[in-house]
Write a protein that holds these residues in place. Structure first.
Motif, PDB file in Angstrom:
ATOM      1  N   ASP A   1       0.827  -1.208   0.000  1.00  0.00           N
ATOM      2  CA  ASP A   1       0.000   0.000   0.000  1.00  0.00           C
ATOM      3  C   ASP A   1       0.863   1.260   0.000  1.00  0.00           C
ATOM      4  OD1 ASP A   1      -2.222  -1.637   0.052  1.00  0.00           O
ATOM      5  OD2 ASP A   1      -2.415  -1.566   2.241  1.00  0.00           O
ATOM      6  N   LEU A   2       1.895   1.260   0.834  1.00  0.00           N
ATOM      7  CA  LEU A   2       2.762   2.431   0.905  1.00  0.00           C
ATOM      8  C   LEU A   2       3.534   2.622  -0.403  1.00  0.00           C
ATOM      9  CD1 LEU A   2       3.658   4.662   2.834  1.00  0.00           C
ATOM     10  CD2 LEU A   2       5.510   3.177   3.601  1.00  0.00           C
ATOM     11  N   LEU A   3       3.962   1.525  -1.001  1.00  0.00           N
ATOM     12  CA  LEU A   3       4.691   1.607  -2.268  1.00  0.00           C
ATOM     13  C   LEU A   3       3.782   2.112  -3.383  1.00  0.00           C
ATOM     14  CD1 LEU A   3       7.565   0.952  -3.155  1.00  0.00           C
ATOM     15  CD2 LEU A   3       6.759  -1.261  -3.933  1.00  0.00           C
ATOM     16  N   ASP A   4       2.549   1.661  -3.405  1.00  0.00           N
ATOM     17  CA  ASP A   4       1.597   2.142  -4.400  1.00  0.00           C
ATOM     18  C   ASP A   4       1.306   3.624  -4.203  1.00  0.00           C
ATOM     19  OD1 ASP A   4      -0.353   1.509  -6.580  1.00  0.00           O
ATOM     20  OD2 ASP A   4      -1.770   2.156  -5.055  1.00  0.00           O
ATOM     21  N   GLN A   5       1.221   4.055  -2.953  1.00  0.00           N
ATOM     22  CA  GLN A   5       0.998   5.483  -2.694  1.00  0.00           C
ATOM     23  C   GLN A   5       2.180   6.319  -3.151  1.00  0.00           C
ATOM     24  OE1 GLN A   5      -1.870   6.847  -1.497  1.00  0.00           O
ATOM     25  NE2 GLN A   5      -0.897   8.804  -1.998  1.00  0.00           N
ATOM     26  N   LEU A   6       3.408   5.788  -2.970  1.00  0.00           N
ATOM     27  CA  LEU A   6       4.594   6.504  -3.436  1.00  0.00           C
ATOM     28  C   LEU A   6       4.572   6.649  -4.959  1.00  0.00           C
ATOM     29  CD1 LEU A   6       7.385   7.736  -3.018  1.00  0.00           C
ATOM     30  CD2 LEU A   6       8.346   5.424  -3.037  1.00  0.00           C
ATOM     31  N   ARG A   7       4.197   5.587  -5.676  1.00  0.00           N
ATOM     32  CA  ARG A   7       4.111   5.678  -7.136  1.00  0.00           C
ATOM     33  C   ARG A   7       3.077   6.732  -7.562  1.00  0.00           C
ATOM     34  NH1 ARG A   7       4.099  -0.147  -6.884  1.00  0.00           N
ATOM     35  NH2 ARG A   7       6.105  -1.023  -7.520  1.00  0.00           N
ATOM     36  N   LYS A   8       1.920   6.739  -6.907  1.00  0.00           N
ATOM     37  CA  LYS A   8       0.880   7.700  -7.267  1.00  0.00           C
ATOM     38  C   LYS A   8       1.341   9.130  -7.002  1.00  0.00           C
ATOM     39  CE  LYS A   8      -3.015   4.556  -6.460  1.00  0.00           C
ATOM     40  NZ  LYS A   8      -4.234   4.298  -5.642  1.00  0.00           N
ATOM     41  N   ASP A   9       1.993   9.365  -5.846  1.00  0.00           N
ATOM     42  CA  ASP A   9       2.452  10.714  -5.527  1.00  0.00           C
ATOM     43  C   ASP A   9       3.503  11.186  -6.522  1.00  0.00           C
ATOM     44  OD1 ASP A   9       0.764  10.790  -3.369  1.00  0.00           O
ATOM     45  OD2 ASP A   9       2.264  10.143  -1.917  1.00  0.00           O
ATOM     46  N   VAL A  10       4.430  10.298  -6.869  1.00  0.00           N
ATOM     47  CA  VAL A  10       5.472  10.682  -7.828  1.00  0.00           C
ATOM     48  C   VAL A  10       4.852  10.971  -9.195  1.00  0.00           C
ATOM     49  CG1 VAL A  10       7.503   9.847  -9.081  1.00  0.00           C
ATOM     50  CG2 VAL A  10       7.322   9.476  -6.625  1.00  0.00           C
ATOM     51  N   GLY A  11       3.895  10.139  -9.628  1.00  0.00           N
ATOM     52  CA  GLY A  11       3.232  10.391 -10.898  1.00  0.00           C
ATOM     53  C   GLY A  11       2.489  11.721 -10.911  1.00  0.00           C
ATOM     54  N   ALA A  12       1.812  12.046  -9.795  1.00  0.00           N
ATOM     55  CA  ALA A  12       1.103  13.330  -9.714  1.00  0.00           C
ATOM     56  C   ALA A  12       2.082  14.498  -9.748  1.00  0.00           C
ATOM     57  CB  ALA A  12       0.254  13.374  -8.448  1.00  0.00           C
ATOM     58  N   LEU A  13       3.231  14.356  -9.068  1.00  0.00           N
ATOM     59  CA  LEU A  13       4.222  15.436  -9.077  1.00  0.00           C
ATOM     60  C   LEU A  13       4.789  15.661 -10.474  1.00  0.00           C
ATOM     61  CD1 LEU A  13       6.172  14.652  -5.769  1.00  0.00           C
ATOM     62  CD2 LEU A  13       4.595  16.524  -6.186  1.00  0.00           C
ATOM     63  N   ILE A  14       5.018  14.591 -11.210  1.00  0.00           N
ATOM     64  CA  ILE A  14       5.549  14.734 -12.571  1.00  0.00           C
ATOM     65  C   ILE A  14       4.536  15.451 -13.461  1.00  0.00           C
ATOM     66  CG2 ILE A  14       6.274  13.443 -14.612  1.00  0.00           C
ATOM     67  CD1 ILE A  14       7.456  11.354 -12.769  1.00  0.00           C
ATOM     68  N   GLU A  15       3.253  15.126 -13.306  1.00  0.00           N
ATOM     69  CA  GLU A  15       2.226  15.809 -14.098  1.00  0.00           C
ATOM     70  C   GLU A  15       2.146  17.296 -13.746  1.00  0.00           C
ATOM     71  OE1 GLU A  15      -1.436  13.816 -13.545  1.00  0.00           O
ATOM     72  OE2 GLU A  15      -0.825  11.967 -14.582  1.00  0.00           O
ATOM     73  N   GLN A  16       2.283  17.634 -12.467  1.00  0.00           N
ATOM     74  CA  GLN A  16       2.205  19.035 -12.066  1.00  0.00           C
ATOM     75  C   GLN A  16       3.407  19.832 -12.564  1.00  0.00           C
ATOM     76  OE1 GLN A  16       1.708  19.063  -7.814  1.00  0.00           O
ATOM     77  NE2 GLN A  16       0.030  17.587  -7.884  1.00  0.00           N
ATOM     78  N   GLY A  17       4.581  19.176 -12.660  1.00  0.00           N
ATOM     79  CA  GLY A  17       5.774  19.879 -13.109  1.00  0.00           C
ATOM     80  C   GLY A  17       6.124  19.614 -14.549  1.00  0.00           C
ATOM     81  N   GLU A  18       5.150  19.210 -15.362  1.00  0.00           N
ATOM     82  CA  GLU A  18       5.416  18.854 -16.756  1.00  0.00           C
ATOM     83  C   GLU A  18       5.958  20.038 -17.551  1.00  0.00           C
ATOM     84  OE1 GLU A  18       5.755  16.214 -19.830  1.00  0.00           O
ATOM     85  OE2 GLU A  18       5.074  15.771 -17.780  1.00  0.00           O
ATOM     86  N   SER A  19       5.588  21.258 -17.178  1.00  0.00           N
ATOM     87  CA  SER A  19       5.967  22.418 -17.983  1.00  0.00           C
ATOM     88  C   SER A  19       7.389  22.887 -17.736  1.00  0.00           C
ATOM     89  CB  SER A  19       5.001  23.571 -17.702  1.00  0.00           C
ATOM     90  OG  SER A  19       5.030  23.917 -16.321  1.00  0.00           O
ATOM     91  N   PHE A  20       7.969  22.567 -16.569  1.00  0.00           N
ATOM     92  CA  PHE A  20       9.290  23.115 -16.273  1.00  0.00           C
ATOM     93  C   PHE A  20      10.306  22.056 -15.833  1.00  0.00           C
ATOM     94  CE2 PHE A  20       6.506  23.544 -12.602  1.00  0.00           C
ATOM     95  CZ  PHE A  20       7.207  22.878 -11.618  1.00  0.00           C
TER      96      PHE A  20
END
Length: 510
Positions: free
Chosen positions: A278-297
């Motif tokens: 569960d914790l590993l899956d949450q880490l993957r989701k958080d990292v994926g969300a961060l990459i989407e938020q910083g896609e422009s820079f």
């Protein structure tokens, strides 16, 4: 030498003893740090060339390189640098350069799981590369976000370490109240405060900085396990301790390594993370969300590092576990293969020879040889008998008794076919004849019309095989009864799914 010179200076001066004693100890500690392989790599004239080559050959995805391949890569990179006009490049072949770097504790040569020899970076080299990578960052470290993280980290540590129960409760209540106020504001339709680009960049820098420290931490744990393995082998060779003491010492060292060092605690934390799905899956989701938020820079290198957090943890964990399993194999092999009844004098001689060879290899040069004969001297014996007399060779073989009276009656070809497999040719002919019939019919009805020699239970299997491979017959939802006759005249009733001609319209026409 530095400490000795400062000691003489302090003795001659006689004044300011405390100050000189302090600076002497400080200089000794700094000098010891400069003698470490990490700074010896950076504190040399060829440091930029060495760091550039190591960065080109190793990466987060490529943590080990086969020895022959690295020799070729290093030699090609050195030749390319020399051709471009660089002067401060290492001399010698790629193999010689790699051996020098191994002796300087920047590379380590080990055996992979498949038995091949590979090079990998030591923790000292990894630290040097990380230090250079941090210097290449152009972003400032002082910011509101950094100060806020410092305050939040101090408060979290105080909450987890404060021995006073009421103080912990007060800290938790304050955090809960703050979070509830923000939740109620958002639920009521309040504005979502967007994070500025600079603050997001600072957050990414902090996250990537934490991730960049993991490879060197894992490498330190691997090197510590290699050191433990070498000590265990040395104890076994010297027979200074009984096997039980060696095992107890190994368990004690491993426990200290995991709990008493920062690298060991980091490894234990990564191990706990990888065991928590569960914790590993949450880490993957958080990292994926961060990459989407910083896609422009975000730069491509930053995205790659963020996506590689979980694989990096798994790869480092596997490397450490591989080193620990090698120690376990050494213990198991020694304990299971040790024979207390063997000649102790010969065993002691062989172990001393093994220790002497290990000591010689630690100081021997690249092309240094030892004058050891590969084969023993020939014995002065003119002739040896190749075969000795064996009395059992003169005993004749026992007579074979005739068993004609016990021979069973022979079977004719027709009798063999009666008890054999299905007669596919006759069944296929009967099925082809039935396909031209008008009106409805089923496979069971066709079977009941066959002669008795084609109505055996095994013939049912042959008929079903032919019907399954026929495009003109379809299995229905009903079943029908087959009355079979064995070769001995006995009967058997079988309930089989019904197969009948497909007289409906084609699917394409529908």
């Amino acid at each position: 030498m530095v400490a000795a010179m400062l000691g003489e200076t302090r003795a001659s001066s006689g004044e300011g003893t405390d100050e000189v004693s302090h600076i002497t100890g400080e200089l000794v500690r700094v000098s010891a740090a400069f003698e470490q392989p990490t700074l010896s790599l950076l504190n040399q004239k060829q440091a930029p060339v060495v760091v550039a080559i190591l960065n080109a050959c190793f990466s987060r995805e490529t943590r080990s390189v086969p020895t022959a391949r690295l020799h070729v890569q290093v030699e090609g990179l050195i030749a390319e640098m020399a051709t471009s006009g660089l002067v401060d490049v290492p001399s010698g072949s790629g193999r010689d350069v790699c051996l020098r770097w191994t002796k300087a504790q920047w590379l380590i040569r080990s055996t992979a799981s498949d038995g091949s020899e590979v090079y990998s970076l030591t923790s000292h080299a990894q630290q040097s590369l990380d230090f250079i990578a941090n210097l290449r960052q152009e972003r400032t470290g002082l910011s509101e976000h950094r100060i806020a993280n410092i305050v939040a980290t101090a408060r979290r540590i105080n909450r987890e370490s404060n021995p006073d129960r009421q103080s912990r409760i007060a800290i938790l209540d304050a955090e809960i109240t703050q979070l509830m106020v923000e939740r109620d504001r958002l639920e009521a339709g309040g504005d979502i405060q967007a994070m500025t680009e600079d603050r997001m960049l600072e957050g990414f820098d902090e996250l990537l900085s934490l991730v960049s420290q993991l490879p060197s931490d894992f490498t330190r744990v691997e090197e510590a396990f290699r050191q433990v393995r070498g000590e265990i082998l040395e104890d076994f060779r010297a027979e200074r301790r009984v096997p039980g003491e060696v095992i107890d010492r190994y368990l004690e060292r491993v426990d200290q390594l995991i709990t008493a060092t920062p690298e060991g605690r980091a490894f234990e934390g990564a191990f706990a993370l990888l065991r928590d799905d569960d914790l590993l899956d949450q880490l993957r989701k958080d990292v994926g969300a961060l990459i989407e938020q910083g896609e422009s820079f975000l730069m491509d290198r930053d995205r790659q590092e963020l996506r590689g957090i979980v694989p990096l943890l798994r790869q480092g964990l596997d490397s450490v576990l591989d080193q620990r399993s090698r120690i376990t194999d050494v213990l198991r092999t020694y304990i299971t293969t040790r024979d207390a009844a063997k000649d102790r004098e010969l065993d002691r001689v062989l172990r001393s020879l093994e220790g002497a060879v290990s000591a010689w290899l630690a100081t021997a040069g690249v092309r240094e040889t030892a004058g050891v004969s590969l084969l023993p001297d020939e014995l002065d014996i003119t002739h040896l008998r190749e075969r000795l007399h064996d009395p059992s060779d003169d005993v004749p073989l026992p007579q074979i008794h005739a068993a004609d009276d016990e021979r069973p009656d022979g079977l004719s070809l027709d009798e063999l076919r009666r008890f054999g497999g299905p007669r596919m040719a006759e069944l296929h002919a009967a099925l082809e004849d039935a396909k031209g019939r008008a009106g409805g019919w089923s496979l069971g009805a066709l079977f009941s019309e066959l002669p008795d020699e084609l109505r055996r239970p095994v013939d049912v299997l042959g008929l079903l095989h032919l019907a399954t491979n026929s495009d003109e017959l379809t299995r229905t939802e009903q079943s029908e009864t087959y009355f079979t006759i064995r070769p001995d005249g006995s009967t058997r009733t079988l309930n089989v799914p019904q197969f009948a001609p497909d007289n409906g319209p084609d699917e394409e026409e529908l």
